[in-house]
Design an enzyme around this catalytic site. Structure first.
Site, mmCIF file in Angstrom:
data_model
loop_
_atom_site.group_PDB
_atom_site.id
_atom_site.type_symbol
_atom_site.label_atom_id
_atom_site.label_comp_id
_atom_site.label_asym_id
_atom_site.label_seq_id
_atom_site.Cartn_x
_atom_site.Cartn_y
_atom_site.Cartn_z
ATOM 1 N N SER A 20 10.148 87.003 23.317
ATOM 2 C CA SER A 20 9.457 85.786 23.787
ATOM 3 C C SER A 20 8.233 86.150 24.621
ATOM 4 C CB SER A 20 10.399 84.948 24.661
ATOM 5 O OG SER A 20 11.458 84.455 23.901
ATOM 6 N N GLY A 91 9.597 81.562 14.217
ATOM 7 C CA GLY A 91 9.498 80.176 14.699
ATOM 8 C C GLY A 91 8.643 80.089 15.952
ATOM 9 N N SER A 164 14.116 72.970 24.555
ATOM 10 C CA SER A 164 13.537 73.996 23.682
ATOM 11 C C SER A 164 12.263 74.554 24.296
ATOM 12 C CB SER A 164 13.221 73.388 22.310
ATOM 13 O OG SER A 164 12.280 74.199 21.635
ATOM 14 N N ASP A 312 20.392 82.359 21.975
ATOM 15 C CA ASP A 312 20.293 83.415 20.959
ATOM 16 C C ASP A 312 21.469 84.403 21.024
ATOM 17 O OD1 ASP A 312 17.929 82.321 20.059
ATOM 18 O OD2 ASP A 312 16.654 83.648 21.241
ATOM 19 N N ARG A 343 23.701 79.337 12.292
ATOM 20 C CA ARG A 343 24.519 80.399 12.903
ATOM 21 C C ARG A 343 25.967 79.984 13.134
ATOM 22 N NH1 ARG A 343 19.791 82.981 16.790
ATOM 23 N NH2 ARG A 343 18.887 84.259 15.126
ATOM 24 N N ARG A 385 20.014 88.414 14.150
ATOM 25 C CA ARG A 385 21.069 88.418 15.177
ATOM 26 C C ARG A 385 22.472 88.357 14.560
ATOM 27 N NH1 ARG A 385 17.643 88.443 19.382
ATOM 28 N NH2 ARG A 385 16.044 86.818 19.479
HETATM 29 C C1 S3P Z 1 12.174 81.067 21.984
HETATM 30 C C2 S3P Z 1 12.900 79.928 22.242
HETATM 31 C C3 S3P Z 1 14.214 79.645 21.647
HETATM 32 C C4 S3P Z 1 14.848 80.895 21.055
HETATM 33 C C5 S3P Z 1 13.878 81.696 20.247
HETATM 34 C C6 S3P Z 1 12.694 82.127 21.103
HETATM 35 C C7 S3P Z 1 10.863 81.236 22.624
HETATM 36 O O1 S3P Z 1 14.059 78.689 20.621
HETATM 37 O O2 S3P Z 1 15.962 80.544 20.260
HETATM 38 O O3 S3P Z 1 14.503 82.846 19.716
HETATM 39 O O4 S3P Z 1 10.318 82.358 22.630
HETATM 40 O O5 S3P Z 1 10.332 80.251 23.150
HETATM 41 P P1 S3P Z 1 14.047 77.105 20.937
HETATM 42 O O6 S3P Z 1 12.873 76.814 21.766
HETATM 43 O O7 S3P Z 1 13.974 76.462 19.583
HETATM 44 O O8 S3P Z 1 15.355 76.833 21.620
#
Ligand code: S3P
Length: 425
Positions: A20, A91, A164, A312, A343, A385
């Site tokens: 992140s 994502g 999120s 995660d 998951r 994961r």
């Molecule tokens: C992340 C936020 C989380 C996490 C992803 C990384 C980020 O997702 O699951 O692996 O870097 O902001 P969500 O914001 O969809 O919960």
């Protein structure tokens, strides 16, 4: 990948940089004026996708092992990419970049691999549209590819329905290009790396519990970033150290930001022998060395308030739970269904193949003590994961565990297998 059971794990290890924070360091580096030097960058495929996208928009980025140098061009320095921006499996790249791209003075298309094209995007389309963005799902299914026509954005107040960090960060990045105060209220605080980094780069941001207020600034300024090891990657080794007999590990230099440390709290609550040593601070991010010793775990309940801080880590918590006395209940975790794989489904089906007592529920899973885990042929569903969690289960199984499509591990943890081999006894 083939995993053989181990007797014990011993040693001092370092794990790759936080995913992140690595993404965000590239993004803020690109949008800041000046040179940003990033040490400890995660050379995983997801973060390399972020680098590729910013290079496509004219940002010069050089890589030397885990040192990355970004020549930032300021908030208005990106140039129109000649081709669609391809985010691979990431994502975070897609959702955060949408917030940066919506207010630019050019158009572009964001796309990615098969898994990313199945993931929900309404969660960013809706708030960005509310700010005045022109962003549409090309196939009109609220999923990527997304077509963005650069537009002028307005500030707003937003009560997010989901905790999120990707949604929150998308809005915060977009808010840098508005004329007034943007306020976001989350149901539970999600990871706050964007807030911390924005503050470091000269942003105007204040936070109070689950409320985040951001005002635009004329410029962001380059700042060197030291990235700690990723607690989400350390989690596999923490659990491995707890569930294998006679093990003792030190995992050095791990980020323990309180919005990410749910795994430590849960494992300690399960009677895990874990100690945080040499606590320190890197640019506002808490860091420690983590000591782990084999432990007799017991079951627990993981729910609501805790979920965002360990979202995660739930696949590896399921593995820890299978080695714990009694029952573990994981609930309020429906978000697991829209991660790199579903998951809940993937972990339940694959751990069942290994003779783990596990059942799925609508919003989580229930795992009971499983004294006889059996090495089996299992599938990763191309989810990094899931693959790593099954590998750790394989360490305490009888016989060999064969994980197909394990290459996806490179998304977040290059060197995972070799690191296991290096501490095996
Ligand atoms: C992340 C936020 C989380 C996490 C992803 C990384 C980020 O997702 O699951 O692996 O870097 O902001 P969500 O914001 O969809 O919960």
């Amino acid at each position: 990948m083939i995993i053989q059971p181990v007797n014990s794990l011993k040693g001092k290890i370092n794990i790759p940089g936080d995913k992140s924070i690595s993404h965000r360091a590239i993004m803020f580096g690109a949008l800041a004026k000046g040179t940003t030097k990033i040490t400890g960058f995660l050379m995983g495929e997801d973060c390399l996708s972020t680098i590729r996208c910013f290079r496509q928009m004219g940002i010069e980025i050089t890589i030397n092992k885990t040192l990355v140098i970004v020549e930032g061009k300021g908030l208005y320095g990106l140039k129109k990419p000649e081709q669609d921006l391809y985010v691979g499996n990431s994502g975070t790249t897609l959702r955060l970049m949408s917030g940066i791209l919506a207010p630019q003075n050019f158009d572009c298309v964001l796309t990615g691999d098969d898994s990313i094209l199945k993931r929900p995007m309404k969660r960013i389309l809706e708030p960005l549209t509310k700010m005045g963005a022109n962003i549409v799902s090309v196939n009109k299914n609220d999923k990527a590819p997304l077509k963005i026509t650069g537009s002028k954005l307005n500030n707003m107040t937003y009560y997010s329905q989901i905790a999120s960090a990707q949604v929150k960060s998308c809005i915060l990045l977009a808010s840098l290009y508005t004329n007034g105060e943007t306020k976001i209220v989350e149901p539970v605080l999600s990871r706050n790396h964007t807030e911390i980094m924005l503050d470091n780069f000269g942003g105007n941001i204040t936070t109070n519990d689950t409320t985040i207020i951001c005002n635009p600034v004329n410029e962001l300024y380059a700042r060197d970033v030291t990235i700690p090891g990723d607690i989400s990657s350390a989690a596999f080794f923490i659990v491995a150290g707890l569930i294998t007999k006679g093990s003792e590990l030190i995992i050095e230099n791990v980020g323990i930001n309180p919005t990410r440390d749910g795994i430590i709290r849960v494992l300690k609550n399960m009677n895990g022998n874990i100690e945080l040593l040499n606590k320190r601070d890197y640019n506002g991010e808490l860091v420690a060395d983590i000591y782990v010793k084999s432990s007799k775990l017991h079951g627990t309940i993981v729910d609501k308030e805790l979920i965002p801080s360990l979202i995660d880590e739930i696949p590896i918590i399921a593995v820890a739970a299978s080695c714990a006395e009694g029952k573990t209940i994981i609930k309020d975790a429906a978000e697991l269904k829209v991660k790199e794989s579903n998951r809940i489904e993937t972990m339940v089906s694959e751990l069942k193949k290994m003779n783990v007592n596990i059942t799925s529920t609508d919003d989580g899973m229930i795992i009971s003590n499983s004294p006889n885990i059996i090495g089996s042929k299992v599938m990763s569903y191309d989810d990094h994961r899931v693959a790593m969690s099954l590998a750790i289960a394989g360490l305490v199984a009888t016989g060999e565990t064969k994980i197909n499509n394990s290459n996806c591990i490179n998304i977040s943890f290059p060197g995972f297998f070799d690191l296991i081999q290096s501490i095996k006894n």
